[in-house]
Design a protein around this motif. Structure first.
Motif, PDB file in Angstrom:
ATOM      1  N   GLY A  98       0.823  -1.190   0.000  1.00  0.00           N
ATOM      2  CA  GLY A  98       0.000   0.000   0.000  1.00  0.00           C
ATOM      3  C   GLY A  98       0.859   1.242   0.000  1.00  0.00           C
ATOM      4  O   GLY A  98       1.719   1.408   0.867  1.00  0.00           O
ATOM      5  N   ALA A  99       0.654   2.093  -0.970  1.00  0.00           N
ATOM      6  CA  ALA A  99       1.488   3.281  -1.141  1.00  0.00           C
ATOM      7  C   ALA A  99       0.664   4.545  -0.943  1.00  0.00           C
ATOM      8  O   ALA A  99      -0.551   4.529  -1.075  1.00  0.00           O
ATOM      9  N   PRO A 100       1.343   5.661  -0.637  1.00  0.00           N
ATOM     10  CA  PRO A 100       2.786   5.764  -0.392  1.00  0.00           C
ATOM     11  C   PRO A 100       3.130   5.414   1.057  1.00  0.00           C
ATOM     12  O   PRO A 100       2.262   5.423   1.920  1.00  0.00           O
ATOM     13  N   LEU A 101       4.404   5.101   1.290  1.00  0.00           N
ATOM     14  CA  LEU A 101       4.853   4.793   2.648  1.00  0.00           C
ATOM     15  C   LEU A 101       6.243   5.381   2.888  1.00  0.00           C
ATOM     16  O   LEU A 101       6.857   5.961   1.993  1.00  0.00           O
ATOM     17  N   THR A 102       6.712   5.237   4.123  1.00  0.00           N
ATOM     18  CA  THR A 102       8.047   5.698   4.485  1.00  0.00           C
ATOM     19  C   THR A 102       9.063   4.614   4.155  1.00  0.00           C
ATOM     20  O   THR A 102       8.843   3.442   4.442  1.00  0.00           O
ATOM     21  N   VAL A 103      10.171   5.017   3.538  1.00  0.00           N
ATOM     22  CA  VAL A 103      11.244   4.087   3.189  1.00  0.00           C
ATOM     23  C   VAL A 103      12.496   4.476   3.972  1.00  0.00           C
ATOM     24  O   VAL A 103      12.889   5.654   3.990  1.00  0.00           O
ATOM     25  N   ILE A 104      13.113   3.480   4.629  1.00  0.00           N
ATOM     26  CA  ILE A 104      14.360   3.685   5.361  1.00  0.00           C
ATOM     27  C   ILE A 104      15.423   2.797   4.720  1.00  0.00           C
ATOM     28  O   ILE A 104      15.213   1.593   4.564  1.00  0.00           O
ATOM     29  N   GLY A 105      16.557   3.390   4.351  1.00  0.00           N
ATOM     30  CA  GLY A 105      17.616   2.634   3.712  1.00  0.00           C
ATOM     31  C   GLY A 105      18.959   2.859   4.365  1.00  0.00           C
ATOM     32  O   GLY A 105      19.253   3.959   4.839  1.00  0.00           O
ATOM     33  N   HIS A 106      19.766   1.806   4.389  1.00  0.00           N
ATOM     34  CA  HIS A 106      21.126   1.869   4.929  1.00  0.00           C
ATOM     35  C   HIS A 106      22.079   1.276   3.911  1.00  0.00           C
ATOM     36  O   HIS A 106      21.773   0.269   3.275  1.00  0.00           O
ATOM     37  N   ASP A 107      23.250   1.917   3.715  1.00  0.00           N
ATOM     38  CA  ASP A 107      24.274   1.382   2.831  1.00  0.00           C
ATOM     39  C   ASP A 107      23.663   1.173   1.435  1.00  0.00           C
ATOM     40  O   ASP A 107      23.060   2.086   0.887  1.00  0.00           O
ATOM     41  N   TRP A 108      23.812  -0.008   0.816  1.00  0.00           N
ATOM     42  CA  TRP A 108      23.237  -0.235  -0.503  1.00  0.00           C
ATOM     43  C   TRP A 108      21.716  -0.087  -0.486  1.00  0.00           C
ATOM     44  O   TRP A 108      21.110   0.274  -1.504  1.00  0.00           O
ATOM     45  N   GLY A 109      21.086  -0.388   0.644  1.00  0.00           N
ATOM     46  CA  GLY A 109      19.650  -0.174   0.726  1.00  0.00           C
ATOM     47  C   GLY A 109      19.274   1.272   0.521  1.00  0.00           C
ATOM     48  O   GLY A 109      18.183   1.577   0.037  1.00  0.00           O
ATOM     49  N   ALA A 110      20.195   2.181   0.864  1.00  0.00           N
ATOM     50  CA  ALA A 110      19.971   3.604   0.611  1.00  0.00           C
ATOM     51  C   ALA A 110      19.917   3.873  -0.884  1.00  0.00           C
ATOM     52  O   ALA A 110      19.139   4.722  -1.348  1.00  0.00           O
ATOM     53  N   GLY A 111      20.752   3.162  -1.662  1.00  0.00           N
ATOM     54  CA  GLY A 111      20.708   3.350  -3.104  1.00  0.00           C
ATOM     55  C   GLY A 111      19.347   2.993  -3.680  1.00  0.00           C
ATOM     56  O   GLY A 111      18.806   3.715  -4.524  1.00  0.00           O
ATOM     57  N   VAL A 112      18.766   1.888  -3.220  1.00  0.00           N
ATOM     58  CA  VAL A 112      17.433   1.498  -3.677  1.00  0.00           C
ATOM     59  C   VAL A 112      16.389   2.487  -3.174  1.00  0.00           C
ATOM     60  O   VAL A 112      15.467   2.862  -3.908  1.00  0.00           O
ATOM     61  N   ARG A 157       7.893   9.565   2.664  1.00  0.00           N
ATOM     62  CA  ARG A 157       9.027  10.153   3.376  1.00  0.00           C
ATOM     63  C   ARG A 157      10.220   9.223   3.209  1.00  0.00           C
ATOM     64  O   ARG A 157      10.065   8.002   3.150  1.00  0.00           O
ATOM     65  N   LEU A 158      11.422   9.822   3.155  1.00  0.00           N
ATOM     66  CA  LEU A 158      12.646   9.060   2.924  1.00  0.00           C
ATOM     67  C   LEU A 158      13.605   9.269   4.090  1.00  0.00           C
ATOM     68  O   LEU A 158      13.905  10.410   4.455  1.00  0.00           O
ATOM     69  N   ILE A 159      14.073   8.155   4.659  1.00  0.00           N
ATOM     70  CA  ILE A 159      15.044   8.199   5.751  1.00  0.00           C
ATOM     71  C   ILE A 159      16.259   7.380   5.337  1.00  0.00           C
ATOM     72  O   ILE A 159      16.124   6.213   4.950  1.00  0.00           O
ATOM     73  N   ILE A 160      17.426   7.995   5.411  1.00  0.00           N
ATOM     74  CA  ILE A 160      18.670   7.322   5.049  1.00  0.00           C
ATOM     75  C   ILE A 160      19.587   7.320   6.264  1.00  0.00           C
ATOM     76  O   ILE A 160      19.787   8.363   6.904  1.00  0.00           O
ATOM     77  N   ALA A 161      20.161   6.149   6.565  1.00  0.00           N
ATOM     78  CA  ALA A 161      21.148   6.014   7.638  1.00  0.00           C
ATOM     79  C   ALA A 161      22.476   5.610   7.003  1.00  0.00           C
ATOM     80  O   ALA A 161      22.605   4.492   6.490  1.00  0.00           O
ATOM     81  N   ASN A 162      23.429   6.511   7.022  1.00  0.00           N
ATOM     82  CA  ASN A 162      24.743   6.262   6.424  1.00  0.00           C
ATOM     83  C   ASN A 162      24.635   5.574   5.063  1.00  0.00           C
ATOM     84  O   ASN A 162      25.065   4.446   4.855  1.00  0.00           O
ATOM     85  N   GLY A 163      24.036   6.304   4.170  1.00  0.00           N
ATOM     86  CA  GLY A 163      23.927   5.914   2.774  1.00  0.00           C
ATOM     87  C   GLY A 163      24.022   7.173   1.930  1.00  0.00           C
ATOM     88  O   GLY A 163      23.985   8.287   2.457  1.00  0.00           O
ATOM     89  N   VAL A 164      24.148   7.001   0.610  1.00  0.00           N
ATOM     90  CA  VAL A 164      24.458   8.146  -0.233  1.00  0.00           C
ATOM     91  C   VAL A 164      23.572   8.232  -1.465  1.00  0.00           C
ATOM     92  O   VAL A 164      23.227   7.216  -2.070  1.00  0.00           O
ATOM     93  N   PRO A 214       9.820  14.756   1.909  1.00  0.00           N
ATOM     94  CA  PRO A 214      10.659  15.059   3.077  1.00  0.00           C
ATOM     95  C   PRO A 214      11.710  13.977   3.279  1.00  0.00           C
ATOM     96  O   PRO A 214      11.414  12.781   3.141  1.00  0.00           O
ATOM     97  N   HIS A 215      12.922  14.394   3.615  1.00  0.00           N
ATOM     98  CA  HIS A 215      14.068  13.479   3.647  1.00  0.00           C
ATOM     99  C   HIS A 215      14.867  13.720   4.930  1.00  0.00           C
ATOM    100  O   HIS A 215      15.248  14.852   5.225  1.00  0.00           O
ATOM    101  N   LEU A 216      15.094  12.646   5.676  1.00  0.00           N
ATOM    102  CA  LEU A 216      15.929  12.681   6.881  1.00  0.00           C
ATOM    103  C   LEU A 216      17.194  11.883   6.617  1.00  0.00           C
ATOM    104  O   LEU A 216      17.131  10.728   6.199  1.00  0.00           O
ATOM    105  N   ASP A 264      14.056  19.301   0.707  1.00  0.00           N
ATOM    106  CA  ASP A 264      13.389  19.175   2.010  1.00  0.00           C
ATOM    107  C   ASP A 264      14.185  18.202   2.875  1.00  0.00           C
ATOM    108  O   ASP A 264      13.703  17.145   3.273  1.00  0.00           O
ATOM    109  N   LEU A 265      15.437  18.566   3.165  1.00  0.00           N
ATOM    110  CA  LEU A 265      16.369  17.675   3.847  1.00  0.00           C
ATOM    111  C   LEU A 265      16.602  18.109   5.286  1.00  0.00           C
ATOM    112  O   LEU A 265      16.819  19.291   5.561  1.00  0.00           O
TER     113      LEU A 265
END
Length: 290
Positions: free
Chosen positions: A89-103, A117-124, A234-236, A260-261
């Motif tokens: 069910g969309a839209p939802l919040t996505v959290i990614g780390h490392d390569w998961g951040a790329g996706v 909303r997008l949350i990245i933990a040590n990803g680029v 919005p991006h954290l 919106d970072l």
């Protein structure tokens, strides 16, 4: 935790879930060399407010792992998770780390209707990262392991002697003390599963990222059109300050592609912040979420 296998785009993907399904869904995307179960420490702290969904991504764990580097283009990896979001069910919040951040960034950029909303933990984001690499400085030096991983025999070298070199690679200059005992045994079991280490590394082999030798700057990079690579939601960005694999310069200029970072820096932790301080990461996420 509950588990299930879902068919996404005609292929099986193994899914872990924490929290009441009636709560707002959050998609958790792991990196290398982890798997969906790596999110458990953080999910325990999020499950009171969110329904946490953590797949083994393509080539990892118990999910579909096709042979051939060509099967691991970012467009295919994003399509897998787009199918999972559509199922959830969309839209939802996505959290990614490392390569998961790329996706996660790929979903936010190319399927923005799926990501609230997008949350990245040590990803680029790919653009600041490629530019940092192209400079041929500290980030290029820190990323030389990528060139090693792209070798056709890297998985055999890393798996030798009970994964001795794989563990050494990811504990170099960073704190891997959290990976011990039964947890270390669980990780090794996932790496040893049906050639999974080879297909996990295919993510690096398929990536178009250019990693020059230190001191050798790259020229002739593409223009990277902002409109096509923009994070509109919005991006954290949560950053473990002591990361020695991804350096702060790899996120310089991110605001240009993510207007919106919100940036949060956590001292005393490194690339493995999700394991070293999951309660603090969860607190920062909850504070930022509506």
């Amino acid at each position: 935790m509950q588990t299930e296998t879902l068919t996404l785009n005609g292929q099986p993907f193994y899914i872990r879930r924490w929290g009441d399904p009636a709560l707002p869904p959050v998609l958790l995307l792991h990196g290398f060399p982890e798997y969906g179960g790596a999110w458990e420490p953080l999910a325990r702290h999020l499950a009171d407010r969110f329904h946490c969904i953590a797949p083994d991504q393509r080539g990892y764990g118990r999910s579909w792992a096709p042979e051939g580097v060509q099967n691991y283009a970012m467009s295919a990896l994003v399509a897998d998770m787009a199918a999972l979001i559509s199922h959830t069910g969309a839209p939802l919040t996505v959290i990614g780390h490392d390569w998961g951040a790329g996706v996660a960034y790929g979903l936010a950029m190319f399927r923005p209707e799926l990501v609230a909303r997008l949350i990245i933990a040590n990803g680029v984001h790919p653009v600041p990262f490629q530019r940092a690499l192209a400079a041929g400085g500290a980030q290029a030096e820190a990323s030389q392991y990528i060139n090693f991983l792209r070798r056709p025999d890297s998985h055999k070298i890393l798996a030798a002697n009970d994964f001795e070199k794989l563990l050494a690679l990811f504990s170099a200059k960073m704190d891997l003390s959290w990976l011990s005992g039964e947890l270390r045994a669980a990780y090794k079991a996932e790496w040893a599963r049906d050639e999974r280490l080879n297909t996990m590394i295919h993510w690096y082999r398929a990536s178009p990222l250019q990693v020059p030798e230190p001191g050798q700057a790259l020229t002739g990079l593409p223009d990277f059109p902002r409109d096509k690579l923009l994070v509109r939601c919005p991006h954290l960005l949560i950053w473990g300050q002591d990361d020695t694999a991804l350096l702060p310069e790899a996120t310089e200029g991110l605001e240009h592609y993510a207007p919106d970072l919100t940036r949060v820096t956590l001292p005393g932790v490194d690339h493995w912040l999700l394991h070293q301080t999951p309660a603090e990461v969860a607190r920062r996420i909850k504070d930022w979420m509506p």
